[in-house]
Design a protein around this motif. Structure first.
Motif, PDB file in Angstrom:
ATOM      1  N   UNK A  21     -51.702  24.398  69.325  1.00  0.00           N
ATOM      2  CA  UNK A  21     -51.834  24.893  67.955  1.00  0.00           C
ATOM      3  C   UNK A  21     -53.100  24.361  67.275  1.00  0.00           C
ATOM      4  N   UNK A  22     -53.682  25.143  66.426  1.00  0.00           N
ATOM      5  CA  UNK A  22     -54.773  24.684  65.567  1.00  0.00           C
ATOM      6  C   UNK A  22     -54.213  23.617  64.617  1.00  0.00           C
ATOM      7  N   UNK A  23     -54.988  22.556  64.375  1.00  0.00           N
ATOM      8  CA  UNK A  23     -54.584  21.465  63.477  1.00  0.00           C
ATOM      9  C   UNK A  23     -53.373  20.678  63.977  1.00  0.00           C
ATOM     10  N   UNK A  24     -53.111  20.711  65.275  1.00  0.00           N
ATOM     11  CA  UNK A  24     -51.907  20.055  65.794  1.00  0.00           C
ATOM     12  C   UNK A  24     -51.928  18.543  65.585  1.00  0.00           C
ATOM     13  N   UNK A  25     -53.119  17.931  65.560  1.00  0.00           N
ATOM     14  CA  UNK A  25     -53.196  16.470  65.431  1.00  0.00           C
ATOM     15  C   UNK A  25     -53.737  16.021  64.064  1.00  0.00           C
ATOM     16  N   UNK A  26     -53.655  16.904  63.065  1.00  0.00           N
ATOM     17  CA  UNK A  26     -54.198  16.574  61.746  1.00  0.00           C
ATOM     18  C   UNK A  26     -53.494  15.368  61.135  1.00  0.00           C
ATOM     19  N   UNK A  72     -56.351  22.429  70.040  1.00  0.00           N
ATOM     20  CA  UNK A  72     -56.577  21.127  69.412  1.00  0.00           C
ATOM     21  C   UNK A  72     -56.684  20.058  70.486  1.00  0.00           C
ATOM     22  N   UNK A  73     -57.493  19.039  70.201  1.00  0.00           N
ATOM     23  CA  UNK A  73     -57.591  17.912  71.132  1.00  0.00           C
ATOM     24  C   UNK A  73     -57.781  16.615  70.367  1.00  0.00           C
ATOM     25  N   UNK A  97     -60.709  24.086  68.590  1.00  0.00           N
ATOM     26  CA  UNK A  97     -61.704  24.019  69.662  1.00  0.00           C
ATOM     27  C   UNK A  97     -62.521  25.305  69.786  1.00  0.00           C
ATOM     28  N   UNK A  98     -61.909  26.429  69.518  1.00  0.00           N
ATOM     29  CA  UNK A  98     -62.612  27.692  69.665  1.00  0.00           C
ATOM     30  C   UNK A  98     -63.768  27.837  68.701  1.00  0.00           C
ATOM     31  N   UNK A  99     -63.713  27.119  67.566  1.00  0.00           N
ATOM     32  CA  UNK A  99     -64.757  27.241  66.549  1.00  0.00           C
ATOM     33  C   UNK A  99     -65.546  25.954  66.369  1.00  0.00           C
TER      34      UNK A  99
END
Length: 225
Positions: A134-139, A112-113, A92-94
């Motif tokens: 976390x980044x990529x939490x829902x990948x 992540x969302x 989300x930050x980027x």
């Protein structure tokens, strides 16, 4: 996959036994949080005139970030509720889609969302929103499972809303009828006149008719002028 299907079926069975919209939403958000590995979850509901409101948040951060999305008119919850089916952001930050909202979510520890639209009877009723730290939490989220869960959740929430609305309408009609009876007995008027009296007091005082009726039933007299 079979295990996940069984979890969804179990949630649906539990939802069918719950009475009331608010506890139904809370069951949906908590179940989604656990099933999809989210840190927090919430539901965005579309109310009259397109107003978006937050329901069943599992944490204060959900309410805060949802309110900010509504204020800025941007974010995954808004997009999923109004125009898209599934919205995902892995960082989300980027993320350039929400330049005002994304960095603020990142600052609150949400990176992540995942949001999925909720539909019932061919119309959008809102969105299911999952938040991850976390980044990529829902990948690796199973999109088919998310669609299935959202469809079942939509049906359950729509049914709960209908039942709640009908119950509220019935309760309102009951208390108005009781108030009419009291006025008829006290002033010797018919039902049509008794209702007209209640309606006049409601209009003159800018108070809901049900509230006037409840006051009459409670005090057994008309409100003070």
């Amino acid at each position: 996959m079979a295990e996940h299907d069984e979890i969804v079926s179990a949630v649906v069975r539990e939802l069918s036994a719950i009475r009331g919209l608010e506890p139904s939403i809370e069951k949906v958000t908590e179940s989604a949080r656990l099933l999809f590995g989210a840190d927090q979850a919430g539901v965005t509901l579309i109310q009259g005139r397109g107003e978006l409101v937050t329901a069943g948040p599992t944490d204060e951060v959900v309410t805060a970030l949802d309110s900010l999305q509504h204020e800025l008119h941007q974010g995954p919850c808004v997009d999923a509720a109004t125009e898209q089916h599934i919205v995902v952001s892995h960082d989300l930050g980027a993320d350039p889609r929400w330049p005002a909202w994304g960095p603020q979510a990142h600052a609150r520890g949400v990176n992540s969302m995942l949001a999925a639209d909720l539909q019932a009877d061919g119309r959008r009723i809102g969105a299911l929103n999952l938040f991850g730290s976390r980044v990529n939490q829902f990948r690796d989220t199973d999109s088919a499972l998310l669609v299935s869960f959202s469809a079942h959740a939509s049906a359950a929430l729509a049914a709960a809303h209908t039942i709640e609305s009908l119950t509220s309408a019935l309760d309102t009609r009951t208390v108005i009828g009781q108030a009419e009876g009291i006025i008829m007995e006290r002033f010797g008027v018919d039902a049509v006149t008794a209702f007209a009296i209640l309606k006049r007091y409601s209009q003159d005082s800018n108070t809901r008719l049900r509230e006037i009726a409840e006051l009459v039933v409670e005090t057994r007299q008309l409100p003070s002028a």
